[in-house]
Design a protein around this motif. Structure first.
Motif, PDB file in Angstrom:
ATOM      1  N   LEU A  65      20.501  78.816 -11.820  1.00  8.11           N
ATOM      2  CA  LEU A  65      21.450  78.837 -10.696  1.00  8.11           C
ATOM      3  C   LEU A  65      21.999  80.240 -10.416  1.00  8.11           C
ATOM      4  O   LEU A  65      22.529  80.502  -9.351  1.00  8.11           O
ATOM      5  CB  LEU A  65      22.628  77.890 -10.983  1.00  8.11           C
ATOM      6  N   LYS A  66      21.949  81.106 -11.419  1.00  3.94           N
ATOM      7  CA  LYS A  66      22.392  82.515 -11.297  1.00  3.94           C
ATOM      8  C   LYS A  66      23.869  82.640 -10.890  1.00  3.94           C
ATOM      9  O   LYS A  66      24.257  83.641 -10.290  1.00  3.94           O
ATOM     10  CB  LYS A  66      21.514  83.256 -10.281  1.00  3.94           C
TER      11      LYS A  66
ATOM     12  N   TYR B  47      26.099  87.673 -11.472  1.00  2.00           N
ATOM     13  CA  TYR B  47      26.743  88.813 -10.815  1.00  2.00           C
ATOM     14  C   TYR B  47      28.199  88.972 -11.234  1.00  2.00           C
ATOM     15  O   TYR B  47      28.919  89.786 -10.679  1.00  2.00           O
ATOM     16  CB  TYR B  47      26.639  88.658  -9.292  1.00  2.00           C
TER      17      TYR B  47
ATOM     18  N   LEU C  93      25.819  89.003  -1.122  1.00  5.29           N
ATOM     19  CA  LEU C  93      24.435  88.541  -1.298  1.00  5.29           C
ATOM     20  C   LEU C  93      24.200  87.385  -0.344  1.00  5.29           C
ATOM     21  O   LEU C  93      25.105  86.572  -0.132  1.00  5.29           O
ATOM     22  CB  LEU C  93      24.283  87.951  -2.694  1.00  5.29           C
TER      23      LEU C  93
ATOM     24  N   PRO D 164      21.151  82.551  -5.142  1.00  6.84           N
ATOM     25  CA  PRO D 164      21.116  83.900  -4.566  1.00  6.84           C
ATOM     26  C   PRO D 164      19.693  84.321  -4.175  1.00  6.84           C
ATOM     27  O   PRO D 164      18.731  83.995  -4.873  1.00  6.84           O
ATOM     28  CB  PRO D 164      21.621  84.797  -5.701  1.00  6.84           C
TER      29      PRO D 164
ATOM     30  N   GLU E 223      17.191  87.192  -4.078  1.00  9.92           N
ATOM     31  CA  GLU E 223      17.017  88.520  -4.685  1.00  9.92           C
ATOM     32  C   GLU E 223      16.876  89.576  -3.602  1.00  9.92           C
ATOM     33  O   GLU E 223      16.176  89.364  -2.607  1.00  9.92           O
ATOM     34  CB  GLU E 223      15.743  88.559  -5.543  1.00  9.92           C
TER      35      GLU E 223
ATOM     36  N   GLU F 293      21.204  92.008  -0.828  1.00 19.14           N
ATOM     37  CA  GLU F 293      22.545  92.606  -0.810  1.00 19.14           C
ATOM     38  C   GLU F 293      22.823  93.316   0.511  1.00 19.14           C
ATOM     39  O   GLU F 293      21.940  93.965   1.062  1.00 19.14           O
ATOM     40  CB  GLU F 293      22.697  93.667  -1.924  1.00 19.14           C
TER      41      GLU F 293
END
Ligand SMILES: Cc1cc2nc3c(=O)[nH]c(=O)nc-3n(C[C@H](O)[C@H](O)[C@H](O)COP(=O)(O)OP(=O)(O)OC[C@H]3O[C@@H](n4cnc5c(N)ncnc54)[C@H](O)[C@@H]3O)c2cc1C
Lengths: 154, 485
Positions: free
Chosen positions: A76-77, A81, B376, B393, B395, B398
């Motif tokens: 799920l990441k 961040y 993101l 997200p 990749e 950004e």
């Protein structure tokens, strides 16, 4: 020396030792944090993490994963961040979850590297692949818990 | 239990009822209202209310009541509106809900009573929320708000302390004062009402309503004490042992802001929704300079989150003069937990929605002020347990957005003060108080309900929990008398 080079210069026992050491380090850290935690809710969370890491350690020692679920979960990441918290007594449950999920992610990468490294040895490769999946599954569970509790409206 | 069908006062033939369009609520013009803090919705007229009530098809087995967490007798009050007995209708609602003017405004009816209304299967559902609001406002203007002159109960000689004056606490106070107990509400802030005063803005819920509700309770004998933090000013033990309270109810809410743990969250200009809304609502920042609470007028304010809190914050930012105010949400609009009406109103007022976007860092200038957000892009994956599709997200997606104000509205947690000062009160791993279905905690004579037990939920659920606790407290107090007799 990066992990891949390190693996090249190690025999199987050393590799297992390294993995067990990695899991034990996590158990020690979480135990320390649990003993020093100021509130019951954090203590509960640390205990869950200790149980999880102990299962990983046993799996390595027996070369067998109990109750392995076939389907690897999606990453799920959610915490990828986020800032990495420093382990300490004043940690909040939120920080504990972030730290734990990040650790599971890193350990999953380690097992994935090992699986790739032993790609010629089906049994070993599969075992490490399964360990990587396990770590990823735990990361998934921790991140699900994180989302539900810390960003229900996010 | 089989409910008796209420007497019908609907003069419209059944077939014709379905041809009546749902009555729309008059509201302030979006352009004008986005610059003021007056209430957006203006309420149905009496004529509209009767027409709307006549849309009810009087089902044999009405489902609307099951959709209401406190089982308001919806079919009954609707018939009283058909009869134009608006005070009677208000009285009917107040048998189950002591804050109808609040619930009529803020309850998510579209996922509760109106969702299961059978008219809604083929047409638009009966506007139950708007009707509730109409009769409650009518009663406030034409009765004394509490409608029925209740008989003064025989004093029980027992004292109950209610900690927190949110909907849970007020519901407990309302029920227990009727039983003759001496009831005191202790509130940490300088106004009563919990989130209803410090969180939900004036343009959605005018504070006069809360003041009126509190005044009604005061008139019935409830004592209100403000600026009193239980756990600091006095502990629960002290309240019980030194002040002689026989029972304590904890309705502390979930007022602890959650942050995201991304870099730059402590820059100037980054607020929690809690702080931002409290400054504007409770500290009357929206009335600056008459009230001395300055609030930054942003060029571009982003609000992170998709719940009611985020909608309240973004619409507040807009009204405070932000040139651009945007919602930044990780998922898509379909997954937003905010009420549809709030999303709709926000859009009408010119709020920008940046969906499938997640900030990962806030960037500051050399003075420590936020100047940009690194974000993101996200895509939706498999559904999670709640059925909402998961954001993942993308990749390398950004991008940087220039912003000068950020409000984090991703959720709230419970305040740890009470659990820290009372280790005998069991909490779960998230810090919520553990209580049974009637609100009993692990500490004798101490009950809890509302967001402090459930985690952030809704006004009506908090009130429902309060009412259950009130009944249990009453039982407990009676048994105490019984055992000492
Ligand atoms: C911005 C916002 C918008 C919302 N919009 C909606 C909506 O549209 N519809 C809806 O149904 N729900 C909405 N909610 C949720 C709803 O407001 C809450 O679920 C509800 O208010 C919970 O009620 P409560 O009584 O449990 O707690 P609260 O309303 O939080 O009240 C708790 C009170 O206890 C006081 N307190 C805490 N600790 C102490 C102490 N130690 N001593 C003394 N006092 C103390 C607090 O100051 C507070 O006044 C919203 C929430 C927010 C934040």
């Amino acid at each position: 020396m990066n992990l891949k080079d390190q693996i090249n210069s190690m025999d199987m026992d050393d590799i297992i030792q390294m993995c067990v050491h990695q899991e034990q380090q996590a158990i020690d850290l979480y135990t320390l944090a649990k003993d020093q935690a100021r509130n019951e809710s954090s203590r509960q969370k640390f205990q869950e993490l200790i149980d999880m890491e102990t299962k990983h350690k046993v799996a390595l020692q027996n070369f067998e994963i109990e109750n392995y679920i076939e389907l690897p979960p999606a990453d799920l990441k959610v915490t990828d961040y986020l800032m990495e918290p420093v382990l300490g007594v004043t940690m909040t449950t939120q920080e504990i979850l972030i730290l734990a999920a990040k650790r599971e992610g890193k350990t999953a990468t380690m097992y994935q590297d090992l699986s790739d490294h032993f790609s010629m040895d089906k049994q070993l490769s599969t075992f490490f692949q399964m360990m990587a999946d396990e770590e990823l599954r735990h990361k998934h569970d921790l991140e699900t818990e994180y989302e539900n509790e810390f960003m229900p409206e996010g | 239990m089989i409910r008796e069908k209420p007497q019908s006062f609907n003069t419209v033939a059944l077939k014709e009822r379905l041809t009546i369009p749902r009555q729309s609520m008059p509201e302030q013009d979006p352009f004008i209202r986005s610059t003021n803090f007056f209430e957006v919705n203006l309420g149905l007229t009496p004529e509209q209310a009767v027409i709307e009530a006549q849309r009810c098809i009087e089902c044999k087995k009405p489902t609307c009541m099951d959709g209401c967490p406190v089982n308001i007798k919806i079919p009954d009050f609707i018939q009283l509106i058909c009869k134009k007995d608006f005070l009677g209708a208000a009285e009917k609602i107040m048998e189950d809900n002591s804050l109808p003017a609040v619930c009529g405004r803020v309850c998510p009816q579209e996922t509760q009573c109106e969702e299961v209304c059978l008219v809604g299967k083929r047409f638009e559902p009966v506007a139950i929320g708007r009707l509730e609001r109409f009769v409650a406002d009518y009663a406030m203007e034409n009765g004394n708000g509490s409608v029925k002159e209740t008989q003064i109960p025989q004093p029980s000689g027992q004292k109950v302390a209610i900690v927190g004056s949110g909907p849970a606490g007020l519901a407990v106070a309302s029920d227990l004062i009727k039983e003759g107990h001496e009831v005191t509400v202790f509130e940490a802030l300088h106004e009563f009402g919990g989130v209803l005063v410090y969180g939900i803005p004036e343009f959605r819920l005018p504070k006069t309503i809360l003041r009126q509700e509190v005044a009604n309770l005061e008139a019935k004998g409830v004592k209100f004490i403000k600026n009193f933090i239980v756990g600091r000013t006095m502990t629960i033990q002290e309240l019980m042992e030194e002040e002689g309270y026989d029972s304590v109810f904890l309705g502390l809410g979930a007022g602890l802001p959650r942050f995201m743990n991304i870099p730059g969250e402590n820059l100037n200009g980054v607020y929690s929704a809690n702080e931002f809304l409290t400054r504007s609502n409770l500290m009357r920042g929206y009335e600056f300079p008459e009230w001395d609470t300055p609030l930054y007028r942003a060029k571009h304010a982003i609000i992170v989150g998709g719940g009611n809190t985020a909608m309240d914050a973004v619409r507040t930012a807009k009204r405070l003069g932000a040139e651009k105010a945007s919602i930044v949400y990780r998922r898509s609009e379909e997954e937003m937990p905010a009420r549809n009406e709030e999303i709709h109103h926000a859009k009408e007022e010119g709020v920008e929605f940046l969906n499938l976007v997640n900030p990962i860092e806030f960037i500051g200038d050399d003075q420590g002020n936020v100047v940009a957000a690194k974000c993101l892009r996200m895509e939706l994956g498999e559904p999670d347990d709640s059925g909402r599709r998961r954001p993942i997200p993308m990749e390398g997606s950004e991008f940087i957005m220039v912003v000068d104000m950020v409000v984090i509205a991703v959720g709230n947690g419970s305040n740890p003060l009470i659990s820290q000062t009372n280790p005998e009160i069991e909490t779960n791993k998230w810090g919520n108080i553990v209580a049974d279905a009637d609100g009993r905690t692990s500490m004798d004579a101490v009950f809890a309900g509302g967001d402090i037990v459930s985690g952030g939920a809704t006004v009506i659920l908090a009130m429902g929990a309060g009412r259950k606790s009130a009944a249990a407290i009453n039982e407990y107090l009676k048994s105490k008398v019984g055992s000492s007799a």
